[in-house]
Design a protein around this motif. Structure first.
Motif, short mmCIF file in Angstrom:
data_model
loop_
_atom_site.label_atom_id
_atom_site.label_comp_id
_atom_site.label_asym_id
_atom_site.label_seq_id
_atom_site.Cartn_x
_atom_site.Cartn_y
_atom_site.Cartn_z
N VAL A 82 -3.00 11.41 -4.08
CA VAL A 82 -2.04 10.46 -4.65
C VAL A 82 -1.97 9.22 -3.77
CG1 VAL A 82 0.36 10.08 -5.36
CG2 VAL A 82 -0.66 12.35 -5.62
N VAL A 83 -1.95 8.07 -4.41
CA VAL A 83 -1.64 6.81 -3.74
C VAL A 83 -0.33 6.31 -4.34
CG1 VAL A 83 -2.34 4.43 -3.29
CG2 VAL A 83 -4.05 6.26 -3.31
N ALA A 84 0.68 6.15 -3.49
CA ALA A 84 2.02 5.78 -3.95
C ALA A 84 2.18 4.26 -3.92
CB ALA A 84 3.07 6.44 -3.07
N ALA A 85 2.25 3.64 -5.09
CA ALA A 85 2.38 2.19 -5.18
C ALA A 85 3.83 1.80 -5.46
CB ALA A 85 1.47 1.64 -6.28
N SER A 86 4.32 0.84 -4.70
CA SER A 86 5.68 0.34 -4.90
C SER A 86 5.77 -1.05 -4.29
CB SER A 86 6.71 1.27 -4.23
OG SER A 86 6.53 1.28 -2.82
N ARG A 87 6.86 -1.74 -4.56
CA ARG A 87 6.99 -3.12 -4.07
C ARG A 87 6.95 -3.17 -2.54
NH1 ARG A 87 8.73 -7.03 -7.73
NH2 ARG A 87 9.70 -8.23 -6.06
N GLY B 184 6.58 11.17 0.22
CA GLY B 184 6.31 12.60 0.27
C GLY B 184 4.99 12.98 0.89
N GLY B 185 4.49 12.16 1.80
CA GLY B 185 3.20 12.44 2.42
C GLY B 185 2.04 11.72 1.78
N ALA B 186 2.26 11.11 0.62
CA ALA B 186 1.20 10.31 -0.03
C ALA B 186 1.19 8.92 0.58
CB ALA B 186 1.46 10.21 -1.53
N PRO B 187 0.01 8.38 0.90
CA PRO B 187 -0.04 7.03 1.47
C PRO B 187 0.47 5.99 0.49
CG PRO B 187 -2.23 7.78 0.85
CD PRO B 187 -1.32 8.96 0.70
N GLY B 188 1.12 4.97 1.01
CA GLY B 188 1.69 3.94 0.15
C GLY B 188 0.88 2.66 0.17
N VAL B 189 0.94 1.93 -0.93
CA VAL B 189 0.36 0.59 -1.00
C VAL B 189 1.37 -0.33 -1.66
CG1 VAL B 189 -2.06 1.34 -1.10
CG2 VAL B 189 -0.77 1.06 -3.23
N PRO B 190 1.48 -1.59 -1.18
CA PRO B 190 2.40 -2.52 -1.85
C PRO B 190 1.83 -2.97 -3.18
CG PRO B 190 1.23 -3.60 -0.06
CD PRO B 190 0.85 -2.16 0.01
N LEU B 191 2.70 -3.03 -4.19
CA LEU B 191 2.25 -3.44 -5.52
C LEU B 191 3.40 -4.07 -6.29
CD1 LEU B 191 0.09 -3.52 -7.76
CD2 LEU B 191 0.88 -1.26 -8.48
N ASP B 192 3.23 -5.32 -6.69
CA ASP B 192 4.15 -6.00 -7.60
C ASP B 192 3.41 -6.14 -8.92
OD1 ASP B 192 5.75 -7.66 -9.07
OD2 ASP B 192 5.83 -9.28 -7.60
N VAL B 193 3.76 -5.32 -9.89
CA VAL B 193 2.99 -5.29 -11.14
C VAL B 193 3.12 -6.59 -11.92
CG1 VAL B 193 3.15 -2.78 -11.29
CG2 VAL B 193 4.86 -4.21 -12.48
N ASP C 42 -2.93 -10.98 -10.28
CA ASP C 42 -4.02 -11.02 -9.30
C ASP C 42 -3.86 -9.94 -8.23
OD1 ASP C 42 -5.22 -13.14 -10.59
OD2 ASP C 42 -4.23 -14.67 -9.36
N ALA C 43 -2.62 -9.79 -7.74
CA ALA C 43 -2.37 -8.78 -6.72
C ALA C 43 -2.59 -7.38 -7.28
CB ALA C 43 -0.94 -8.91 -6.19
N THR C 44 -2.20 -7.17 -8.52
CA THR C 44 -2.41 -5.87 -9.16
C THR C 44 -3.90 -5.56 -9.28
OG1 THR C 44 -0.33 -6.06 -10.39
CG2 THR C 44 -1.95 -4.50 -11.23
N ARG C 45 -4.66 -6.55 -9.66
CA ARG C 45 -6.11 -6.37 -9.79
C ARG C 45 -6.74 -6.02 -8.44
NH1 ARG C 45 -7.04 -10.98 -11.59
NH2 ARG C 45 -6.51 -10.46 -13.74
#
Length: 292
Positions: A28-33, A39-48, A52-55
């Motif tokens: 799992v990759v946990a995407a959030s702002r 919960g142990g899943a690595p996070g990545v910043p994402l503003d849907v 361009d950033a989403t891509r």
């Protein structure tokens, strides 16, 4: 086993789905702002809402599947229903690798509740998903309950706790069929593992239906309170709710009011036939929810 990108992973439902995916052995990759780990899943910043950033984010992650949960229940500044629900969903769809399953969080009543921009935009987002060309599944949950939820743990709790009497909207007969966050997490996870269930929209509702009055009674009982419940006529609510919107944090928004009046229920036969769901009961979990 799949590498699953979960958008909105740091939210109430997102945390439960991430936990269930991990429990069943998925990456799992946990995407959030903010991009925090969940919960142990690595996070990545994402503003849907940023196409361009989403891509770029999805190009870097290269997920085997996407669970799209991002949504708002109240508009704030440039975070409008249209921008988050419609534009955000479009951006994630466009960035998802072709052929990757796309599991989408919608809402019961999407597109069918007059006076609710939330409902309208949820319906528009569903249309984008269904015509995306991706393998898709759409879930339409009712009110979702669990420790940390917003409705039973905050909105309804405040409603029955604040004043000496409990205001009841109208005659209190609007029907609801709340579903547990555990049931929701099980459905989303199993949809990835059972591709034959795809290409459909499923209502996610619990095992029992309640009227709004019954929900008030259950909330009072869980809190150990006894208070008179006083009906507030709908014409009076129709005037009061718009006036409340001048408050920094109104107790109920226009969209929430429209959705309450519409009720929130549907049969769950299709989802129960497709997935193994625990069907947890609201009254069994409510005492723990309100105490948190």
């Amino acid at each position: 086993m799949k590498t699953v990108l979960v958008t909105g992973a740091s939210g109430f439902v997102g945390r439960a789905i991430v936990a269930e995916l991990l429990r069943r052995g998925h990456g799992v990759v946990a995407a959030s702002r903010r991009g925090q780990s969940v919960g142990g899943a690595p996070g990545v910043p994402l503003d849907v809402t940023d196409a361009d950033a989403t891509r770029r984010t999805l190009r870097d992650v290269r997920p085997d599947a996407v669970v799209h949960l991002v949504g708002i229940i109240q508009e704030k500044g440039d975070q409008t229903f249209a921008r988050v629900h419609v534009d955000g969903t479009r951006n994630v769809l466009n960035a998802t690798p072709r052929g990757a399953p796309f599991i989408h969080m919608s809402a019961l009543g999407a597109g069918g509740i007059p006076g609710s921009r939330y409902s309208v935009t949820k319906g528009q987002a569903e249309g984008l998903v269904e015509h995306s060309g991706l393998p898709w599944t759409v879930f339409r949950p009712s009110l979702i309950f669990g420790v940390g939820d917003d409705f039973f743990g905050r909105v309804l709790r405040q409603l029955v706790s604040t004043a000496p009497v409990v205001p009841q909207i109208g005659d209190g007969t609007f029907p609801f069929r709340p579903v547990s966050v555990e049931d929701v997490a099980a459905a989303f996870t199993q949809a990835l593992e059972r591709p034959h269930t795809g290409g459909k929209s499923y209502a996610l509702t619990g095992p029992e239906e309640f009227t709004f009055r019954q929900l008030l009674d259950l909330e009072l009982a869980a809190l150990g309170k006894k208070k008179p419940i006083v009906p507030v006529p709908l014409p009076l609510m129709d005037v009061a709710v718009p006036l409340m919107q001048v408050l920094p944090s109104p107790p109920i928004t226009r969209d929430q009011y429209a959705m309450l009046k519409a009720g929130n229920t549907a049969p769950n036969d299709a989802a129960r036939a497709a997935f193994d769901l625990p069907m947890l009961r609201l009254q069994d979990r409510l005492p723990l929810i309100v105490k948190r």
